[in-house]
Enzyme design. Structure first.
Site, PDB file in Angstrom:
ATOM      1  N   HIS A  20     -41.264  39.503  37.583  1.00 14.72           N
ATOM      2  CA  HIS A  20     -41.771  40.816  37.998  1.00 14.72           C
ATOM      3  C   HIS A  20     -42.865  40.671  39.047  1.00 14.72           C
ATOM      4  O   HIS A  20     -43.924  40.098  38.787  1.00 14.72           O
ATOM      5  CB  HIS A  20     -42.338  41.552  36.783  1.00 14.72           C
ATOM      6  CG  HIS A  20     -42.555  43.014  37.015  1.00 14.72           C
ATOM      7  ND1 HIS A  20     -41.571  43.954  36.786  1.00 14.72           N
ATOM      8  CD2 HIS A  20     -43.612  43.693  37.477  1.00 14.72           C
ATOM      9  CE1 HIS A  20     -42.038  45.155  37.071  1.00 14.72           C
ATOM     10  NE2 HIS A  20     -43.279  45.015  37.511  1.00 14.72           N
ATOM     11  N   ASP A  22     -44.642  43.315  42.099  1.00 10.97           N
ATOM     12  CA  ASP A  22     -44.680  44.698  42.590  1.00 10.97           C
ATOM     13  C   ASP A  22     -44.955  44.815  44.081  1.00 10.97           C
ATOM     14  O   ASP A  22     -45.430  45.854  44.549  1.00 10.97           O
ATOM     15  CB  ASP A  22     -45.736  45.500  41.822  1.00 10.97           C
ATOM     16  CG  ASP A  22     -45.225  46.010  40.492  1.00 10.97           C
ATOM     17  OD1 ASP A  22     -44.226  46.755  40.492  1.00 10.97           O
ATOM     18  OD2 ASP A  22     -45.811  45.669  39.453  1.00 10.97           O
ATOM     19  N   GLU A 125     -38.152  49.555  37.457  1.00 12.48           N
ATOM     20  CA  GLU A 125     -39.155  49.605  36.389  1.00 12.48           C
ATOM     21  C   GLU A 125     -39.323  51.032  35.885  1.00 12.48           C
ATOM     22  O   GLU A 125     -40.157  51.780  36.351  1.00 12.48           O
ATOM     23  CB  GLU A 125     -40.492  49.041  36.887  1.00 12.48           C
ATOM     24  CG  GLU A 125     -41.494  48.843  35.772  1.00 12.48           C
ATOM     25  CD  GLU A 125     -42.773  48.182  36.241  1.00 12.48           C
ATOM     26  OE1 GLU A 125     -43.545  47.728  35.379  1.00 12.48           O
ATOM     27  OE2 GLU A 125     -42.999  48.119  37.459  1.00 12.48           O
ATOM     28  N   HIS A 152     -41.616  53.122  31.744  1.00  8.89           N
ATOM     29  CA  HIS A 152     -42.874  52.565  32.238  1.00  8.89           C
ATOM     30  C   HIS A 152     -43.957  53.011  31.256  1.00  8.89           C
ATOM     31  O   HIS A 152     -43.770  52.875  30.045  1.00  8.89           O
ATOM     32  CB  HIS A 152     -43.141  52.984  33.686  1.00  8.89           C
ATOM     33  CG  HIS A 152     -44.268  52.228  34.312  1.00  8.89           C
ATOM     34  ND1 HIS A 152     -45.448  52.820  34.706  1.00  8.89           N
ATOM     35  CD2 HIS A 152     -44.423  50.905  34.568  1.00  8.89           C
ATOM     36  CE1 HIS A 152     -46.267  51.901  35.187  1.00  8.89           C
ATOM     37  NE2 HIS A 152     -45.677  50.731  35.119  1.00  8.89           N
ATOM     38  N   HIS A 193     -42.916  47.219  28.522  1.00  9.56           N
ATOM     39  CA  HIS A 193     -43.426  48.601  28.584  1.00  9.56           C
ATOM     40  C   HIS A 193     -42.929  49.501  27.458  1.00  9.56           C
ATOM     41  O   HIS A 193     -43.494  50.579  27.266  1.00  9.56           O
ATOM     42  CB  HIS A 193     -43.102  49.267  29.929  1.00  9.56           C
ATOM     43  CG  HIS A 193     -44.046  48.937  31.025  1.00  9.56           C
ATOM     44  ND1 HIS A 193     -45.343  49.405  31.068  1.00  9.56           N
ATOM     45  CD2 HIS A 193     -43.894  48.157  32.121  1.00  9.56           C
ATOM     46  CE1 HIS A 193     -45.939  48.945  32.150  1.00  9.56           C
ATOM     47  NE2 HIS A 193     -45.093  48.166  32.797  1.00  9.56           N
ATOM     48  N   HIS A 214     -42.193  41.160  31.867  1.00 10.98           N
ATOM     49  CA  HIS A 214     -43.621  40.845  32.011  1.00 10.98           C
ATOM     50  C   HIS A 214     -44.387  41.346  30.786  1.00 10.98           C
ATOM     51  O   HIS A 214     -45.063  42.350  30.827  1.00 10.98           O
ATOM     52  CB  HIS A 214     -44.199  41.391  33.321  1.00 10.98           C
ATOM     53  CG  HIS A 214     -44.066  42.866  33.542  1.00 10.98           C
ATOM     54  ND1 HIS A 214     -42.885  43.549  33.426  1.00 10.98           N
ATOM     55  CD2 HIS A 214     -44.994  43.808  33.901  1.00 10.98           C
ATOM     56  CE1 HIS A 214     -43.071  44.830  33.692  1.00 10.98           C
ATOM     57  NE2 HIS A 214     -44.344  45.012  33.980  1.00 10.98           N
ATOM     58  N   ASP A 322     -46.450  39.714  37.280  1.00 11.13           N
ATOM     59  CA  ASP A 322     -46.884  41.080  37.623  1.00 11.13           C
ATOM     60  C   ASP A 322     -47.848  41.090  38.806  1.00 11.13           C
ATOM     61  O   ASP A 322     -48.732  41.937  38.887  1.00 11.13           O
ATOM     62  CB  ASP A 322     -47.498  41.794  36.423  1.00 11.13           C
ATOM     63  CG  ASP A 322     -47.455  43.320  36.560  1.00 11.13           C
ATOM     64  OD1 ASP A 322     -46.770  43.822  37.474  1.00 11.13           O
ATOM     65  OD2 ASP A 322     -48.103  44.019  35.763  1.00 11.13           O
TER      66      ASP A 322
END
Length: 394
Positions: A20, A22, A125, A152, A193, A214, A322
């Site tokens: 993961h 972003d 995500e 999420h 999540h 993650h 992350d």
């Protein structure tokens, strides 16, 4: 040979698959996808956790790029924003073909490793990205998305989030149909999540291995974003992989309350708590200067991996940093160049090279290959589902 030298030697053969990153959202927030203004072919340490040189220094061999959109984007707006995220990944692949390569399968990952390029996969995500549409889910898979995180930070109509109040009690009937359709097309079910009830419901429903892209161990740091031991213990029977994250507020107990105060400070300044733009980081750094934060380290992450290996087994763990999705990172793991420091820490704890090869590369490749195998088995006997939320959940 030092542990760090040995870590680099191991990673030369079995580089990191990171679950993961972003960067796509960071590019949206910083420069609205203008890659000339934020070129990851150049040193971007002043703005990002990620650039190509640091990925190479960190021995990254494959990256699941998160095509995340915030949950305040809903309905068709969430779908459109997800498509924009997918598009910027495509732009990155076109712009840097010597470094990044479009990757759809486990075989593609191995080809990229052999060729010395970074295998680039995508993960959506949050189930809000499909706007309750199984056809949209299939379209994302066609565009290259290879996992979807079911939620999420907020509940959706058919699944409960770890950081929201209980809604449907895990997965609704439609939520279970989403899992089944993901199995049918070969998209990995990502349980980072989600609420623990959602984790258990997904494990009851799925025919394919799941991932946590993650998330770390709840027994080590009691945060709802982490994985309870009973779920970790269920991974061997499922075949799934839990990829430890580096986010300090999820791995260091002392950082949990500190980060809650930092998040509240962001909201008091009219900013989203995940804002990592220059304005957001200025507010974050000012708060940090006034209230020094507890510092996680590579050893903190290693503590989680030790526990996860003990409970789930070495065949069911991985890494999901992350990066560019968090304002703060551990010492020694400040950016994507830091993975060798984590491997060196694990070597110092007498992890074998066989176990570390599974952690960094082999487990992630295997879980995608297994999902592909399940999909090939399902497709001759099950047609695409056109069920709707209204039909199944009323």
């Amino acid at each position: 040979m030092s542990d760090l030298t040995a870590a680099h030697a191991l990673l030369a053969d079995f580089p990191v698959v990171d679950g993961h990153n972003d960067l796509p959202w960071a590019l949206r927030e910083h420069v609205r996808y203008d890659l000339d203004r934020l070129d990851i072919g150049a040193d971007q340490r002043a703005h990002l956790h990620t650039d190509l040189a640091r990925m190479r220094a960190g021995r990254v061999g494959a990256q699941f790029w998160s095509v995340y959109v915030r949950t305040d984007l809903t309905g068709d707006s969430a779908v459109s924003a997800t498509l924009e995220q997918i598009d910027v990944v495509a732009q990155l692949l076109s712009r840097y073909p010597d470094d990044l390569v479009r990757t759809l399968t486990a075989d593609d990952m191995e080809t990229a490793r052999r060729d010395g390029r970074i295998a680039s996969l995508m993960g959506a995500e949050g189930g809000h990205s499909i706007n309750n549409s199984l056809a949209t889910l299939r379209a994302l898979h066609t565009l290259g998305v290879r996992y979807m995180t079911l939620t999420h930070n907020d509940n959706i109509a058919w699944a409960d989030s770890a950081t929201d109040s209980p809604g449907v009690g895990g997965l609704s009937a439609f939520g279970r149909e989403v899992v089944r359709e993901m199995n049918r097309v070969g998209m990995l079910v990502d349980l980072s999540h989600v609420a623990a009830t959602t984790m258990r419901a997904a494990l009851e429903t799925t025919e394919a291995p799941v991932i946590f892209s993650h998330s770390s161990a709840r027994a080590v740091c009691d945060h709802p974003r982490n994985i309870p031991d009973d779920v970790l213990a269920a991974l061997p029977a499922n075949g799934g992989v839990a990829m430890a994250t580096f986010v300090p507020k999820f791995i260091l107990p002392e950082a949990v309350s500190w980060t809650a105060r930092a998040d509240e400070n962001m909201r008091a300044h009219g900013l989203h708590h995940l804002d990592t733009t220059a304005e957001g980081m200025k507010v974050q750094r000012a708060f940090e200067a006034a209230h020094p934060r507890p510092m996680a380290t590579a050893a903190t992450v290693a503590d989680h991996l030790d526990h996860m290996r003990e409970v789930a087994g070495v065949d069911h763990i991985g890494i999901g940093g992350d990066y560019d999705g968090t304002a703060f990172t551990p010492a020694g793991l400040e950016d994507v160049s830091g993975y060798p420091n984590l491997i060196a820490e694990l070597l110092s704890r007498n992890w074998s090279t066989t176990d570390l090869a599974k952690l960094t590369w082999q487990n992630a490749v295997r879980v995608l290959r297994d999902a592909e195998s399940v999909a090939r088995d399902i497709q001759p006997r099950r047609t695409p589902s056109n069920a709707t939320l209204e039909q199944l959940d009323g």
